[in-house]
Each structure stands twice: as structure tokens, then as C-alpha cells.
Write a protein that holds these residues in place. Structure first.
Motif, mmCIF file in Angstrom:
data_model
loop_
_atom_site.group_PDB
_atom_site.id
_atom_site.type_symbol
_atom_site.label_atom_id
_atom_site.label_comp_id
_atom_site.label_asym_id
_atom_site.label_seq_id
_atom_site.Cartn_x
_atom_site.Cartn_y
_atom_site.Cartn_z
ATOM 1 N N ARG A 33 4.073 -16.081 -31.455
ATOM 2 C CA ARG A 33 3.204 -17.069 -30.834
ATOM 3 C C ARG A 33 2.082 -16.355 -30.093
ATOM 4 O O ARG A 33 2.315 -15.348 -29.426
ATOM 5 C CB ARG A 33 4.009 -17.919 -29.850
ATOM 6 C CG ARG A 33 3.166 -19.020 -29.197
ATOM 7 C CD ARG A 33 3.893 -19.702 -28.075
ATOM 8 N NE ARG A 33 5.105 -20.368 -28.514
ATOM 9 C CZ ARG A 33 6.144 -20.601 -27.700
ATOM 10 N NH1 ARG A 33 6.124 -20.191 -26.463
ATOM 11 N NH2 ARG A 33 7.200 -21.231 -28.153
ATOM 12 N N ALA A 34 0.859 -16.895 -30.240
ATOM 13 C CA ALA A 34 -0.275 -16.322 -29.521
ATOM 14 C C ALA A 34 -0.340 -16.949 -28.132
ATOM 15 O O ALA A 34 -0.084 -18.131 -27.970
ATOM 16 C CB ALA A 34 -1.566 -16.574 -30.283
ATOM 17 N N GLU A 35 -0.638 -16.124 -27.141
ATOM 18 C CA GLU A 35 -0.720 -16.622 -25.769
ATOM 19 C C GLU A 35 -1.952 -16.045 -25.097
ATOM 20 O O GLU A 35 -2.396 -14.944 -25.419
ATOM 21 C CB GLU A 35 0.508 -16.169 -24.986
ATOM 22 C CG GLU A 35 1.767 -16.895 -25.377
ATOM 23 C CD GLU A 35 2.646 -17.102 -24.161
ATOM 24 O OE1 GLU A 35 2.291 -17.949 -23.324
ATOM 25 O OE2 GLU A 35 3.658 -16.397 -24.052
ATOM 26 N N ARG A 36 -2.446 -16.783 -24.102
ATOM 27 C CA ARG A 36 -3.629 -16.325 -23.409
ATOM 28 C C ARG A 36 -3.248 -15.662 -22.081
ATOM 29 O O ARG A 36 -2.404 -16.165 -21.338
ATOM 30 C CB ARG A 36 -4.569 -17.512 -23.162
ATOM 31 C CG ARG A 36 -5.983 -17.077 -22.867
ATOM 32 C CD ARG A 36 -6.960 -18.246 -22.973
ATOM 33 N NE ARG A 36 -8.237 -17.867 -22.373
ATOM 34 C CZ ARG A 36 -8.445 -17.871 -21.061
ATOM 35 N NH1 ARG A 36 -7.508 -18.270 -20.234
ATOM 36 N NH2 ARG A 36 -9.625 -17.484 -20.593
ATOM 37 N N LEU A 86 4.375 -7.422 -26.709
ATOM 38 C CA LEU A 86 3.108 -8.142 -26.812
ATOM 39 C C LEU A 86 2.119 -7.211 -27.513
ATOM 40 O O LEU A 86 2.117 -6.013 -27.252
ATOM 41 C CB LEU A 86 2.571 -8.512 -25.426
ATOM 42 C CG LEU A 86 3.433 -9.466 -24.594
ATOM 43 C CD1 LEU A 86 2.847 -9.613 -23.200
ATOM 44 C CD2 LEU A 86 3.547 -10.828 -25.270
ATOM 45 N N THR A 131 -6.320 -12.976 -25.930
ATOM 46 C CA THR A 131 -5.195 -13.617 -26.605
ATOM 47 C C THR A 131 -4.288 -12.515 -27.131
ATOM 48 O O THR A 131 -4.752 -11.577 -27.776
ATOM 49 C CB THR A 131 -5.702 -14.482 -27.773
ATOM 50 O OG1 THR A 131 -6.537 -15.508 -27.224
ATOM 51 C CG2 THR A 131 -4.549 -15.130 -28.523
ATOM 52 N N ASP A 160 2.910 -12.646 -29.036
ATOM 53 C CA ASP A 160 4.291 -12.371 -28.666
ATOM 54 C C ASP A 160 5.016 -12.096 -29.988
ATOM 55 O O ASP A 160 5.299 -13.025 -30.748
ATOM 56 C CB ASP A 160 4.852 -13.598 -27.933
ATOM 57 C CG ASP A 160 6.305 -13.419 -27.522
ATOM 58 O OD1 ASP A 160 7.028 -12.681 -28.212
ATOM 59 O OD2 ASP A 160 6.702 -14.033 -26.520
ATOM 60 N N THR A 175 4.837 -11.808 -15.423
ATOM 61 C CA THR A 175 5.393 -11.030 -16.516
ATOM 62 C C THR A 175 5.013 -9.571 -16.296
ATOM 63 O O THR A 175 3.842 -9.209 -16.401
ATOM 64 C CB THR A 175 4.821 -11.535 -17.851
ATOM 65 O OG1 THR A 175 5.103 -12.940 -17.960
ATOM 66 C CG2 THR A 175 5.431 -10.813 -19.034
ATOM 67 N N LEU A 181 1.641 -16.243 -18.862
ATOM 68 C CA LEU A 181 2.329 -16.168 -20.152
ATOM 69 C C LEU A 181 3.568 -17.075 -20.091
ATOM 70 O O LEU A 181 4.286 -17.082 -19.095
ATOM 71 C CB LEU A 181 2.743 -14.732 -20.468
ATOM 72 C CG LEU A 181 1.592 -13.735 -20.652
ATOM 73 C CD1 LEU A 181 2.147 -12.340 -20.905
ATOM 74 C CD2 LEU A 181 0.669 -14.152 -21.790
ATOM 75 N N LYS A 182 3.772 -17.837 -21.179
ATOM 76 C CA LYS A 182 4.865 -18.817 -21.130
ATOM 77 C C LYS A 182 6.148 -18.331 -21.782
ATOM 78 O O LYS A 182 7.236 -18.597 -21.298
ATOM 79 C CB LYS A 182 4.414 -20.118 -21.793
ATOM 80 C CG LYS A 182 3.291 -20.791 -21.024
ATOM 81 C CD LYS A 182 2.978 -22.165 -21.594
ATOM 82 C CE LYS A 182 1.749 -22.753 -20.931
ATOM 83 N NZ LYS A 182 0.502 -22.055 -21.347
ATOM 84 N N SER A 183 6.018 -17.629 -22.917
ATOM 85 C CA SER A 183 7.243 -17.365 -23.672
ATOM 86 C C SER A 183 7.832 -15.968 -23.464
ATOM 87 O O SER A 183 9.007 -15.773 -23.702
ATOM 88 C CB SER A 183 6.973 -17.577 -25.169
ATOM 89 O OG SER A 183 6.075 -16.591 -25.625
#
Ligand code: GDP
Length: 420
Positions: free
Chosen positions: A357-360, A398, A349, A352, A335, A389-391
Motif C-alpha cells: 500500500r502506498a502511503e503519504r 518502506l 509517497t 509499505d 512510526t 503513516l497508517k499501516s
């Protein structure tokens, strides 16, 4: 081997200190397809030591052109960022698609860069597509310098290319170089700011600096006067200073050129031949001298609930970043983002903002031409790639979960006009 590489590379290797923000340039290279964007990028990466290979466009080995779709189509559509170091400055090269079909990508990359080099062909001058990208950059308020490339080609003519910049782009060209030699005999430039000559030898990396050659002395003085007069017309404060003195100092002139570049009132024009590796060091010097650091651009704006908020490029402020490209690579999902405020650390953390949604944050990478260098943190003004990051998608904001912010959507792109 080391001995074959230019001296600047070896010097730069010893200057790996953490760059203060003023030494960062987030740079885009804008060009009509075929004007030489890939070659210019390639030479910059070579000179700054970011790559050992000297890729050539025609054999498909260039390091920026690594996306296969792009290679097939022969146009640059892979918008990523490559980081390199020049004279103590970190230059993050943000790839901007040269083809108007990728207008959304152009818009996103124009958003995350702070300044740009517009490359023109010395034979063709300003072409319709260059006009389109130029207007987009205008809308995003991106300060620019112009590089008239391919001066070695038969029919190359700096003066007519400059005339087309004036007429077709409606901007005031500030020509800071006088070419030495024409077409195949183009060997160097007189730098009209410092009044010094830079000549490249037959060896691709060899260059010598010296006084202005006798034969060009009158012409160089005449052009220096034109440059001073043009600057004075655009810049009344500079005019006063000019009037006070019998001659304008190099630093006064350079400072005025920087102000005119930042305000968009004029465009510094340089020239060279990327293919023959002529003119690239002065181009990098101009990038450092005239184009803005992340501290010189206005704070970014966003919304937090109903409130409009501004965030300055301050490492201590809450974290906010914009994702401008997501790619799948062997390393995983990468990303690419620009940090606008605060500091991003490995393991943080982040929120998004779009999908709440929280992402690490996994690893943080600085993308270089031939490798990815891992780093523990990225601060405001930085451009990095994050793994894990997934989403997040291109255009996603972010931010720190404690200080939610949605960065302003990019300015709507102008309808894409098809050009021949
Ligand atoms: P891009 O489409 O803007 O990325 O342009 P490229 O860098 O791929 O260059 C297009 C073509 O022009 C290639 O064949 C290059 O070798 C050639 N080229 C690039 N720079 C120069 C130059 O300074 N002089 C000449 N004669 N050819 C050049």
C-alpha cells in the motif's frame, strides 16, 4: 541555567550544521537490568544538552523512562530513539530493552543500530542476562565497547569485572583506562591511549585534565604496555608498526583499537560511575573514535521480486527504510524508522512493501529527550519518526514505489532462556 551546564553543552550548541554521514553514530546501550543503562543514557543526554533536567532514576523523572508500564515494572521496554549532538557528531540513542522477555524488540533494535555500549556493574561483573544480550549482538555483528559502571560502589573492582568479560563473554578485553581511587574515592581515570589523567571534582560537572599522577605513573605504563601487547597479538599489521618504533603513537594505537572493535576481535573497556557523572565524556569520545558510522557497516540486503539486492547508505539511491517501533503519542501515531538508502522527504509517497500500500509521509521528526524537532528530510543512515503513516508496523519495510524492496527479515532470535 546556562551557567550551571557543562562547557561541552555550550560548544555543541554552535555546531548544528547538517551532519555528514561519517559523523552519525546509531548507538544502542545494552545492559543487564540494574547495571545502570538508564543512568548512563540520562547522563549522556544531560552532557550533550538534549535535556535541561537532570533526571534521577529513583524519583521517576528520567526522560527515557516515560512509558508508564515501564515505570511500573522498573525495566526498560520502551524501544525508541533519542537524538543528541556531541562534539559535532549526531548520536542517535536507540533504546534496547534490558529484559530478555522482550527478545523480539531487542532483535529489532539490534538491527537498526550500528554500534553499542555494553554496561556492566563493577561489583557483579558479567551477569547471565548480559551474556544473552551479548550473544544476540554477536549474531547481528554489532561492534561494541564495554563500560564498567558503578566504580564508586563498595566492592567495585575493575580487574575482576574485566576478568569476567574475558571468561564469560569469550572476548579479548582492551582496557584503555586505569581508575584513580577506589570505591567512594574513585575520582578519575588515566586514559592509557593518550596517557593523560582526567579527574572529576566534587561539583558534578567539573573535570580537570592533566599529566598522569606521579603515584600512578609506573602502573599506568605497565598497563599501557599490556594494552599495546594485546593489540599487537590480535593485529599483526599493527605489530609490525610497533616493532619498527621505540614507542607506539597514540594515533596508531587508536586506529588499531578501532579496527579491532569493528572486526569484533576485541572489546575496548572503559570505566566510570554514571551515578556520579564520572567517565561519561570519555565514553562519548570512545563512541565517536571506535564505533562505526552508517558508512562503515555493510550495505543492507533485501529482495525485489526474486532478486537479492544490496543497498548502500547512499542518499542518492532509491529510498528504503525499516520500521522498528510504532507508538501512539499526543502528537499522533509515531512510526520510528531507520533509513538505509536514499532520502525521505516530507510529503513523499512511500510503499509499505508488506501490504503493498502506498502511503503519504506527514511530518518527519527527530526525537529528542524533551521535545520533537521537525525536519524536512531524512537521509540514509538517519533514524527519525514519521507522523501520518497508517499501516506500517514494527518490522515493516518502506521503500520508493518505483524501486520496491523487502528488507531481509531479522535473524531468528535465539530461544529465550529464563535466568534467575
Ligand atoms: P538499568 O536498569 O540498567 O536502567 O539501571 P538504572 O540506571 O535504573 O540503575 C539501577 C540502580 O543503580 C539505580 O538505583 C541507580 O541509581 C544505580 N546506579 C546507576 N549507576 C550507578 C553508579 O555509577 N553508581 C552507583 N553506586 N549506583 C548507580
Amino acid at each position: 541555567t546556562h551557567a550551571e551546564r557543562p562547557r561541552a553543552v555550550r560548544t555543541n550548541l554552535h555546531r548544528r550544521s547538517l551532519d555528514p554521514l561519517t559523523a552519525v553514530r546509531n548507538l544502542g546501550i545494552l545492559a543487564h537490568v540494574d547495571a545502570g543503562k538508564t543512568t548512563v543514557t540520562e547522563r549522556i543526554l544531560y552532557l550533550t544538552g538534549a535535556t535541561h533536567k537532570r533526571g534521577e532514576v529513583h524519583d521517576g523523572t528520567t526522560v527515557t523512562d516515560f512509558d508508564s508500564q515501564e515505570r511500573d515494572r522498573g525495566i526498560t521496554i520502551f524501544a525508541a530513539a533519542v537524538s543528541c549532538v556531541w562534539d559535532g557528531h549526531r548520536i542517535n540513542l536507540i533504546d534496547t530493552p534490558g529484559h530478555v522477555d522482550f527478545s523480539d524488540e531487542v532483535t529489532r533494535s539490534l538491527r537498526v543500530l550500528d554500534g553499542a555500549v555494553a554496561v556492566f556493574d563493577a561489583v557483579a561483573g558479567v551477569e547471565p542476562q548480559s551474556e544473552t544480550v551479548w550473544r544476540q549482538a554477536d549474531r547481528h555483528g554489532v561492534p561494541r565497547i564495554a563500560f564498567v559502571n558503578k566504580l564508586d560502589r563498595a566492592g567495585a573492582d575493575l580487574d575482576s569485572a574485566v576478568a569476567s568479560i574475558r571468561e564469560r563473554l569469550g572476548t579479548v578485553p582492551l582496557v584503555t583506562q586505569l581508575p584513580i581511587g577506589r570505591e567512594a574515592d574513585f575520582t578519575g581515570v588515566v586514559d592509557l591511549v593518550r596517557m593523560r589523567a582526567l579527574v572529576w571534582g566534587a561539583e558534578i560537572d567539573s573535570r580537570t585534565e592533566g599529566p598522569v599522577p606521579e603515584a600512578l605513573s609506573d602502573e599506568a605504563s605497565r598497563r599501557r604496555r599490556i594494552l599495546e601487547e594485546t593489540v599487537a597479538e590480535l593485529h599483526p599489521a599493527a605489530l609490525e608498526e610497533f616493532c619498527d618504533r621505540s614507542s607506539v603513537s597514540d594515533t596508531t594505537l587508536a586506529a588499531a583499537l578501532r579496527e579491532l572493535t569493528l572486526s569484533g576481535e576485541g572489546v575496548v573497556v572503559l570505566c566510570g560511575s554514571a551515578y556520579r557523572n564520572r567517565g561519561i565524556e570519555p565514553l562519548l569520545e570512545a563512541v565517536v573514535a571506535y564505533l562505526p558510522s552508517p558508512l562503515d557497516v555493510p550495505p543492507v540486503r533485501g529482495t525485489s521480486g526474486d532478486e537479492v539486492e544490496e543497498r548502500a547508505a547512499d542518499p542518492e539511491a532509491p529510498f528504503a527504510a525499516l520500521v522498528f517501533k510504532v507508538t501512539s503519542t499526543a502528537t499522533g501515531r509515531l512510526t520510528c524508522l531507520r533509513v538505509y538508502s536514499g532520502t525521505l522527504r516530507k510529503g513523499d509517497t512511500v510503499l509499505d512493501t508488506g501490504v503493498r500500500r502506498a502511503e503519504r509521509v506527514g511530518r518527519i521528526l527527530r526525537v529528542q529527550a524533551d521535545r520533537h524537532a521537525e525536519t524536512d528530510l531524512a537521509v540514509a543512515g538517519d533514524i527519525v519518526a514519521v507522523v501520518g503513516l497508517k499501516s506500517a508496523r514494527a518490522g515493516t519495510t518502506l521503500c520508493a514505489p518505483s524501486a520496491p524492496l523487502l528488507l531481509e527479515p531479522p535473524t531468528a532470535a535465539e530461544p529465550v532462556v529464563s535466568v534467575a
